[in-house]
Write a protein that holds these residues in place. Structure first.
Motif, PDB file in Angstrom:
ATOM      1  N   MET A   1       0.668  -1.158  -0.127  1.00 27.80           N
ATOM      2  CA  MET A   1      -0.095  -0.053  -0.040  1.00 27.80           C
ATOM      3  C   MET A   1       0.870   1.195  -0.084  1.00 27.80           C
ATOM      4  SD  MET A   1      -3.326  -0.613   2.810  1.00 27.80           S
ATOM      5  CE  MET A   1      -2.057  -1.167   3.837  1.00 27.80           C
ATOM      6  N   ASP A   2       0.552   2.208  -0.873  1.00 24.63           N
ATOM      7  CA  ASP A   2       1.149   3.512  -0.748  1.00 24.63           C
ATOM      8  C   ASP A   2       0.503   4.459   0.376  1.00 24.63           C
ATOM      9  OD1 ASP A   2      -1.322   4.653  -1.714  1.00 24.63           O
ATOM     10  OD2 ASP A   2      -0.407   4.653  -3.925  1.00 24.63           O
ATOM     11  N   VAL A   3       0.850   5.540   0.598  1.00 30.58           N
ATOM     12  CA  VAL A   3       0.605   6.378   1.721  1.00 30.58           C
ATOM     13  C   VAL A   3      -1.167   6.658   1.544  1.00 30.58           C
ATOM     14  CG1 VAL A   3       0.531   8.715   2.815  1.00 30.58           C
ATOM     15  CG2 VAL A   3       2.451   7.541   1.809  1.00 30.58           C
ATOM     16  N   LEU A   4      -1.379   6.879   0.348  1.00 32.97           N
ATOM     17  CA  LEU A   4      -3.026   7.308   0.094  1.00 32.97           C
ATOM     18  C   LEU A   4      -3.866   6.127   0.320  1.00 32.97           C
ATOM     19  CD1 LEU A   4      -2.891   9.416  -3.195  1.00 32.97           C
ATOM     20  CD2 LEU A   4      -3.286  10.250  -0.813  1.00 32.97           C
ATOM     21  N   ASP A   5      -3.308   4.774   0.165  1.00 34.89           N
ATOM     22  CA  ASP A   5      -4.152   3.573   0.254  1.00 34.89           C
ATOM     23  C   ASP A   5      -4.200   3.450   1.997  1.00 34.89           C
ATOM     24  OD1 ASP A   5      -4.343   3.126  -2.357  1.00 34.89           O
ATOM     25  OD2 ASP A   5      -2.695   1.761  -2.574  1.00 34.89           O
ATOM     26  N   ALA A   6      -3.034   3.825   2.506  1.00 31.57           N
ATOM     27  CA  ALA A   6      -2.993   3.488   4.038  1.00 31.57           C
ATOM     28  C   ALA A   6      -4.089   4.571   4.742  1.00 31.57           C
ATOM     29  CB  ALA A   6      -1.624   3.882   4.656  1.00 31.57           C
ATOM     30  N   VAL A   7      -4.159   5.711   4.194  1.00 32.22           N
ATOM     31  CA  VAL A   7      -4.931   6.773   4.925  1.00 32.22           C
ATOM     32  C   VAL A   7      -6.495   6.042   4.656  1.00 32.22           C
ATOM     33  CG1 VAL A   7      -5.789   9.153   4.656  1.00 32.22           C
ATOM     34  CG2 VAL A   7      -3.364   8.575   4.664  1.00 32.22           C
ATOM     35  N   ALA A   8      -6.755   5.544   3.545  1.00 32.72           N
ATOM     36  CA  ALA A   8      -7.924   5.174   3.180  1.00 32.72           C
ATOM     37  C   ALA A   8      -8.462   4.143   4.142  1.00 32.72           C
ATOM     38  CB  ALA A   8      -8.088   4.729   1.577  1.00 32.72           C
ATOM     39  N   VAL A   9      -7.547   2.994   4.204  1.00 35.35           N
ATOM     40  CA  VAL A   9      -7.807   2.009   5.101  1.00 35.35           C
ATOM     41  C   VAL A   9      -8.066   2.518   6.649  1.00 35.35           C
ATOM     42  CG1 VAL A   9      -6.991  -0.031   6.179  1.00 35.35           C
ATOM     43  CG2 VAL A   9      -6.495   0.242   3.638  1.00 35.35           C
ATOM     44  N   PHE A  10      -7.292   3.493   7.082  1.00 37.77           N
ATOM     45  CA  PHE A  10      -7.224   3.948   8.418  1.00 37.77           C
ATOM     46  C   PHE A  10      -8.641   4.581   8.317  1.00 37.77           C
ATOM     47  CE2 PHE A  10      -6.675   7.630  11.376  1.00 37.77           C
ATOM     48  CZ  PHE A  10      -6.530   6.878  12.334  1.00 37.77           C
ATOM     49  N   ALA A  11      -8.985   5.271   7.638  1.00 36.18           N
ATOM     50  CA  ALA A  11     -10.178   6.298   7.534  1.00 36.18           C
ATOM     51  C   ALA A  11     -11.508   5.302   7.566  1.00 36.18           C
ATOM     52  CB  ALA A  11     -10.518   7.034   6.481  1.00 36.18           C
ATOM     53  N   ALA A  12     -11.360   4.103   6.736  1.00 35.26           N
ATOM     54  CA  ALA A  12     -12.304   3.218   6.795  1.00 35.26           C
ATOM     55  C   ALA A  12     -12.597   2.548   8.020  1.00 35.26           C
ATOM     56  CB  ALA A  12     -12.067   1.953   5.770  1.00 35.26           C
ATOM     57  N   GLY A  13     -11.234   2.218   8.643  1.00 36.35           N
ATOM     58  CA  GLY A  13     -11.637   1.756  10.114  1.00 36.35           C
ATOM     59  C   GLY A  13     -12.334   2.634  11.038  1.00 36.35           C
ATOM     60  N   ILE A  14     -12.062   3.659  10.983  1.00 39.65           N
ATOM     61  CA  ILE A  14     -12.709   4.752  11.943  1.00 39.65           C
ATOM     62  C   ILE A  14     -14.142   4.660  11.638  1.00 39.65           C
ATOM     63  CG2 ILE A  14     -13.102   7.289  12.316  1.00 39.65           C
ATOM     64  CD1 ILE A  14     -10.148   7.791  11.790  1.00 39.65           C
ATOM     65  N   ALA A  15     -14.531   4.609  10.259  1.00 39.05           N
ATOM     66  CA  ALA A  15     -16.067   4.762   9.796  1.00 39.05           C
ATOM     67  C   ALA A  15     -16.526   3.447  10.517  1.00 39.05           C
ATOM     68  CB  ALA A  15     -15.941   4.950   8.523  1.00 39.05           C
ATOM     69  N   ALA A  16     -15.857   2.345  10.184  1.00 36.56           N
ATOM     70  CA  ALA A  16     -16.430   0.865  10.741  1.00 36.56           C
ATOM     71  C   ALA A  16     -16.398   0.796  12.323  1.00 36.56           C
ATOM     72  CB  ALA A  16     -15.379  -0.334  10.222  1.00 36.56           C
ATOM     73  N   GLY A  17     -15.456   1.223  12.877  1.00 40.16           N
ATOM     74  CA  GLY A  17     -15.644   1.100  14.392  1.00 40.16           C
ATOM     75  C   GLY A  17     -16.602   2.040  15.008  1.00 40.16           C
ATOM     76  N   GLY A  18     -17.036   3.118  14.275  1.00 40.06           N
ATOM     77  CA  GLY A  18     -18.120   3.901  14.977  1.00 40.06           C
ATOM     78  C   GLY A  18     -19.468   3.242  14.349  1.00 40.06           C
ATOM     79  N   ILE A  19     -19.647   2.869  13.165  1.00 41.38           N
ATOM     80  CA  ILE A  19     -20.866   2.302  12.758  1.00 41.38           C
ATOM     81  C   ILE A  19     -21.287   0.949  13.408  1.00 41.38           C
ATOM     82  CG2 ILE A  19     -21.877   1.038  10.676  1.00 41.38           C
ATOM     83  CD1 ILE A  19     -20.567   3.271   9.155  1.00 41.38           C
ATOM     84  N   ASN A  20     -20.361   0.066  13.660  1.00 37.70           N
ATOM     85  CA  ASN A  20     -20.301  -1.001  14.378  1.00 37.70           C
ATOM     86  C   ASN A  20     -20.912  -0.993  15.847  1.00 37.70           C
ATOM     87  OD1 ASN A  20     -19.753  -2.909  12.482  1.00 37.70           O
ATOM     88  ND2 ASN A  20     -17.543  -3.248  13.111  1.00 37.70           N
ATOM     89  N   THR A  21     -20.390   0.005  16.721  1.00 38.75           N
ATOM     90  CA  THR A  21     -20.829   0.497  17.658  1.00 38.75           C
ATOM     91  C   THR A  21     -22.371   0.935  17.760  1.00 38.75           C
ATOM     92  OG1 THR A  21     -18.673   1.130  18.490  1.00 38.75           O
ATOM     93  CG2 THR A  21     -20.380   1.978  20.133  1.00 38.75           C
ATOM     94  N   VAL A  22     -22.690   1.917  16.934  1.00 36.56           N
ATOM     95  CA  VAL A  22     -24.234   2.180  16.763  1.00 36.56           C
ATOM     96  C   VAL A  22     -25.054   1.450  16.210  1.00 36.56           C
ATOM     97  CG1 VAL A  22     -25.269   4.293  16.059  1.00 36.56           C
ATOM     98  CG2 VAL A  22     -22.988   4.566  16.902  1.00 36.56           C
ATOM     99  N   VAL A  23     -24.567   1.020  15.266  1.00 36.91           N
ATOM    100  CA  VAL A  23     -25.796   0.253  14.052  1.00 36.91           C
ATOM    101  C   VAL A  23     -25.136  -1.107  13.736  1.00 36.91           C
ATOM    102  CG1 VAL A  23     -26.925   0.186  11.881  1.00 36.91           C
ATOM    103  CG2 VAL A  23     -26.217   2.335  12.742  1.00 36.91           C
ATOM    104  N   GLY A  24     -24.004  -1.309  13.672  1.00 35.97           N
ATOM    105  CA  GLY A  24     -23.583  -2.781  13.027  1.00 35.97           C
ATOM    106  C   GLY A  24     -23.520  -2.632  11.617  1.00 35.97           C
ATOM    107  N   TRP A 209      -0.892  -7.797   7.823  1.00 33.34           N
ATOM    108  CA  TRP A 209      -0.553  -7.314   9.152  1.00 33.34           C
ATOM    109  C   TRP A 209      -0.664  -5.624   9.123  1.00 33.34           C
ATOM    110  CZ3 TRP A 209      -2.345  -9.852  12.887  1.00 33.34           C
ATOM    111  CH2 TRP A 209      -2.051 -11.400  12.992  1.00 33.34           C
ATOM    112  N   LEU A 210      -0.128  -5.083   7.939  1.00 32.08           N
ATOM    113  CA  LEU A 210      -0.355  -3.572   7.641  1.00 32.08           C
ATOM    114  C   LEU A 210      -1.755  -3.281   7.711  1.00 32.08           C
ATOM    115  CD1 LEU A 210       0.626  -0.954   7.642  1.00 32.08           C
ATOM    116  CD2 LEU A 210       1.381  -1.170   5.048  1.00 32.08           C
ATOM    117  N   ALA A 211      -2.654  -3.873   7.175  1.00 37.49           N
ATOM    118  CA  ALA A 211      -4.017  -3.615   6.939  1.00 37.49           C
ATOM    119  C   ALA A 211      -4.750  -3.742   8.377  1.00 37.49           C
ATOM    120  CB  ALA A 211      -4.608  -4.661   5.689  1.00 37.49           C
ATOM    121  N   VAL A 212      -4.297  -5.069   8.856  1.00 37.26           N
ATOM    122  CA  VAL A 212      -4.729  -5.313  10.231  1.00 37.26           C
ATOM    123  C   VAL A 212      -4.306  -4.045  11.164  1.00 37.26           C
ATOM    124  CG1 VAL A 212      -4.335  -6.669  12.297  1.00 37.26           C
ATOM    125  CG2 VAL A 212      -4.557  -7.672  10.033  1.00 37.26           C
ATOM    126  N   LEU A 213      -3.278  -3.645  11.144  1.00 32.13           N
ATOM    127  CA  LEU A 213      -2.712  -2.452  11.955  1.00 32.13           C
ATOM    128  C   LEU A 213      -3.526  -1.308  11.950  1.00 32.13           C
ATOM    129  CD1 LEU A 213      -0.766  -1.428  14.259  1.00 32.13           C
ATOM    130  CD2 LEU A 213       0.716  -0.883  12.393  1.00 32.13           C
TER     131      LEU A 213
END
Length: 255
Positions: A1-24, A209-213
């Protein structure tokens, strides 16, 4: 992954964590993101599952007030989630990769339907809660087991499935039901993650494991934010985002 890909995965993780808590259905954000970046579907699913575990834990912690008095219930139902997750995770790795390509589009369709009908489903289940057994009875345990199998195999919208069956079976407030859902989701994700990690150590199971992190860091933050401000976000907006991403993932699989 390049930097933009990493940012996209991190941002998706934030969105998923919040959505899972509230809605699923947070996996309908992170999983399509990984697939769009070129990850093989099974690798994306396994890496996504492990990465979302910290977000599940922080989301459950954020609802700790609503969890008071539910220890016995969650110990009983948690055993079903644990067993179901191990079965689902084993099926994911045991079935041919081609089977995942066929099964996942169907699961995405089911998940999206559940996302869309959730408001009506919640109203209906609230009306059905009067007089329900304290722990839901044997059928709830069996339903949680099947939800765990689903969550261990793919997991998108497992939170909605859990809150539906819990709300129907239990005579309790919806926020307490949602808190229980967060704990059981954490059990499913954590159990499947332990299985996947163990198999990675002793077999040729592939994990990025980078995606996992990146997902783990984002989901941890998202879980905390979701527990704090999730009730202020209009549910229709969340559902709209999930549906759009899910349709994009479905289109990628089919095309």
């Amino acid at each position: 992954m390049d930097v933009l890909d990493a940012v996209a995965v991190f941002a998706a993780g934030i969105a998923a964590g919040g959505i899972n808590t509230v809605v699923g259905s947070g996996s309908l954000i992170t999983f399509p993101t990984l697939v769009a970046l070129g990850f093989p579907p099974v690798v994306a699913n396994v890496s996504n599952n492990i990465g979302l575990v910290p977000g599940s834990v922080t989301g459950a912690y954020g609802y700790r007030r609503e969890l008071r008095g539910q220890r016995d219930r969650l110990l009983r139902l948690g055993s079903a989630s644990l067993l179901g997750a191990l079965i689902g995770g084993t099926l994911l790795l045991a079935l041919p990769a081609g089977a995942f390509q066929v099964i996942v589009p169907a699961l995405i369709v089911v998940a999206l339907v559940l996302v869309v009908v959730q408001p009506r489903l919640q109203k209906w289940l609230v009306a059905r809660r009067d007089g329900a057994p304290l722990h839901g009875g044997p059928w709830l345990w069996a339903s949680i087991l099947l939800a765990g199998v689903y969550g261990g195999y793919f997991g998108a919208a497992q939170g909605i499935i859990l809150i539906a069956v819990l709300g129907i079976a239990l005579d309790d407030e919806i926020q307490r039901v949602n808190a229980a859902k967060n704990v059981l989701s954490a059990v499913v994700n954590g159990s499947a993650a332990v299985l996947f990690t163990g198999l990675w150590l002793f077999s040729d199971t592939r994990i990025d494991w980078l995606a996992v992190l990146l997902i783990a860091l984002g989901a941890t933050l998202g879980g905390l934010l979701g527990a704090r401000v999730g009730r202020r976000i209009p549910p229709p907006l969340l559902r709209a985002v999930i549906v759009v991403v899910g349709l994009a993932a479905l289109a990628k699989f089919l095309l």
